[in-house]
Design an enzyme around this catalytic site. Structure first.
Site, PDB file in Angstrom:
ATOM      1  N   GLY A   9       5.742   3.562  -6.614  1.00 25.50           N
ATOM      2  CA  GLY A   9       6.496   4.418  -6.683  1.00 25.50           C
ATOM      3  C   GLY A   9       6.009   6.119  -5.823  1.00 25.50           C
ATOM      4  O   GLY A   9       6.738   7.151  -6.617  1.00 25.50           O
ATOM      5  N   ALA A  10       5.150   6.379  -5.766  1.00 23.67           N
ATOM      6  CA  ALA A  10       4.634   7.746  -6.132  1.00 23.67           C
ATOM      7  C   ALA A  10       4.240   7.958  -4.740  1.00 23.67           C
ATOM      8  O   ALA A  10       3.540   8.819  -3.641  1.00 23.67           O
ATOM      9  CB  ALA A  10       2.668   7.710  -6.418  1.00 23.67           C
ATOM     10  N   PHE A  12       6.371   7.505   0.095  1.00 29.11           N
ATOM     11  CA  PHE A  12       7.340   8.837  -0.025  1.00 29.11           C
ATOM     12  C   PHE A  12       8.412   7.942  -0.311  1.00 29.11           C
ATOM     13  O   PHE A  12       9.503   8.525  -1.149  1.00 29.11           O
ATOM     14  CB  PHE A  12       7.194   8.605   1.889  1.00 29.11           C
ATOM     15  CG  PHE A  12       8.188   9.415   2.474  1.00 29.11           C
ATOM     16  CD1 PHE A  12       8.684  10.220   2.354  1.00 29.11           C
ATOM     17  CD2 PHE A  12       8.671   8.188   3.484  1.00 29.11           C
ATOM     18  CE1 PHE A  12       9.077  11.141   3.535  1.00 29.11           C
ATOM     19  CE2 PHE A  12       9.425   8.476   4.570  1.00 29.11           C
ATOM     20  CZ  PHE A  12      10.526   9.898   4.588  1.00 29.11           C
ATOM     21  N   GLY A  14       9.378   5.718  -2.538  1.00 24.22           N
ATOM     22  CA  GLY A  14       9.057   5.153  -4.118  1.00 24.22           C
ATOM     23  C   GLY A  14       9.370   6.945  -4.397  1.00 24.22           C
ATOM     24  O   GLY A  14      10.326   6.517  -5.606  1.00 24.22           O
ATOM     25  N   ALA A  80       3.003  -1.380  -1.489  1.00 19.50           N
ATOM     26  CA  ALA A  80       2.649  -2.237   0.067  1.00 19.50           C
ATOM     27  C   ALA A  80       2.265  -1.665   0.913  1.00 19.50           C
ATOM     28  O   ALA A  80       1.344  -0.212   0.519  1.00 19.50           O
ATOM     29  CB  ALA A  80       3.983  -2.975   0.541  1.00 19.50           C
ATOM     30  N   TYR A 181       1.535  -7.600   9.554  1.00 18.92           N
ATOM     31  CA  TYR A 181       2.267  -6.479   8.034  1.00 18.92           C
ATOM     32  C   TYR A 181       4.309  -6.897   8.085  1.00 18.92           C
ATOM     33  O   TYR A 181       4.461  -7.218   7.508  1.00 18.92           O
ATOM     34  CB  TYR A 181       3.132  -4.995   9.159  1.00 18.92           C
ATOM     35  CG  TYR A 181       3.408  -4.165   7.902  1.00 18.92           C
ATOM     36  CD1 TYR A 181       3.093  -3.525   7.072  1.00 18.92           C
ATOM     37  CD2 TYR A 181       5.346  -3.994   8.806  1.00 18.92           C
ATOM     38  CE1 TYR A 181       4.219  -3.179   6.219  1.00 18.92           C
ATOM     39  CE2 TYR A 181       5.665  -3.220   8.513  1.00 18.92           C
ATOM     40  CZ  TYR A 181       5.688  -2.997   6.926  1.00 18.92           C
ATOM     41  OH  TYR A 181       6.575  -1.583   6.108  1.00 18.92           O
TER      42      TYR A 181
END
Length: 370
Positions: A9-10, A12, A14, A80, A181
């Site tokens: 969550g920190a 972009f 998030g 991720a 990915y």
């Protein structure tokens, strides 16, 4: 007041998701490892809302995940490693974080089940988008030929050499996983559906198209294409575009994406679903690079057309938004031109290390550019 855990969550996306959740009256906790490639050396992003509780830990750390889930009612899973090109040589890292990290999260959720888990997937799982041939037949598994042997037929054709027409890609198109990915993102979305219903939880997966907006890591050469272009322009360099620049993508603003996550967390009809999240408009990569240069006042820096392809890259993929509109009531609201101007204004206040040439050299040294 519902308490939501946002993994990753920190980052972009998030940070915008957290702001949207707070605006809707949620209580928010974040689990994020704050890796330097994305965040730099800081302990906490300066733009991070002060009302968000931050736990700095790796998603693969079971004890930290267990702590983060205490008192949580719902989860948005964004954690991720991101970057198609880098995933093709940092295979263990991407597989470990994206697949093992998701496994750790769900093992801990078995002990502390929540109402709903919404997981970020990616348009990369489609590989090439949906196409139609000259006879009107829909083609789901299109592959380009001639890229790796010196030929330059960028657009796919049928067996008779006739051009194929790209169409908006719907959720029913079969996945065609062309990178580590993409493999990891597909594993994350499938794990979400497999592990939720049997344990009394609800699962939702959102397949994000090309997300852009202020706050993206400009010094990370494996981030979104608009941020990469912005970093080049900010440093007085021409945006570098592989192939011929006419490949088409769907660019969706991060505020629209944040709204989609918040809606997917609450709307009953979303449960069990997988949804494309895009703008519904396709643009060429060359067009976007030129528009960003104009917005940044650098019309003189014309795109550098490389004329070579990255192995695993696709030609066209853009979003069919119909299913998200029906189930979530989601349509993108943000205007591309005005938000591009906002992005340009934000970039002008930043500093960025342009590492695009370094990343390209890394891919070439490993034979990943044809």
């Amino acid at each position: 007041m519902e308490h939501v855990l946002v993994t990753g969550g920190a980052g972009f996306i998030g940070r915008f998701v957290c702001d949207e959740l707070l605006r809707r009256g949620k209580k928010v906790r974040v689990l994020d490892s704050l890796i330097e490639q994305v965040h730099g050396p800081g302990e906490r992003p300066t733009s991070f809302h002060g009302d968000v509780e931050l736990i700095r830990a790796d998603i693969r750390n079971g004890a930290a995940v267990e702590k983060a889930l205490a008192g949580i009612d719902a989860v948005i899973h964004l954690a991720a490693e991101v970057g198609v090109g880098q995933s093709m040589y940092e295979v263990e890292r991407y597989t470990s974080v994206n697949e093992v990290g998701t496994a750790v999260l769900f093992e801990k959720l078995l002990e502390r089940p929540v109402r709903r888990v919404v997981t970020a997937s990616s348009m990369s799982i489609y590989g090439e988008g949906l196409y139609e041939d000259a006879d009107g037949r829909l083609l789901q598994e299109v592959a380009r030929s001639g890229i790796g042997d010196g030929l330059r037929q960028w657009d796919p054709t049928d067996e008779q050499g006739r051009p194929l027409r790209p169409l908006p890609t719907p959720e029913w198109k079969r996945p065609n996983l062309a990178s580590i990915y993409a493999l990891g993102k597909y594993a994350q979305e499938r794990a979400t559906h497999i592990m939720t219903a049997p344990y009394g939880m609800e699962g939702v997966a959102l397949r994000l198209f090309n997300v852009y907006g202020p706050g993206q890591a400009l010094s990370n050469p494996y981030t979104g294409v608009l941020a990469i272009f912005a970093s080049r322009l900010l440093n007085g360099q021409r945006p570098m575009i592989f192939e011929d620049g006419d490949q088409r993508r769907d660019f969706v603003h991060v505020r629209d994406v944040a709204r989609a996550f918040a809606d997917a967390l609450d709307i009953p009809a979303a449960a069990g679903g997988t949804f494309n999240i895009g703008s519904g408009h396709d643009r060429s990569v060359r067009e976007v690079a030129t528009a960003l240069a104009a917005a940044m006042g650098r019309d003189d820096l014309k795109p550098e057309i490389v004329g070579r392809a990255r192995i695993g890259d696709i030609r066209h993929c853009f979003c069919d938004t119909a299913q998200a509109e029906r189930a979530l009531g989601f349509t993108a609201r943000e205007d591309f031109s005005s938000r591009l101007a906002e992005l340009a204004e934000w970039v002008a206040s930043q500093t960025a290390e342009d590492r695009v040439d370094e990343a390209r050299a890394e891919l070439e040294s490993r034979g990943l550019v044809a």
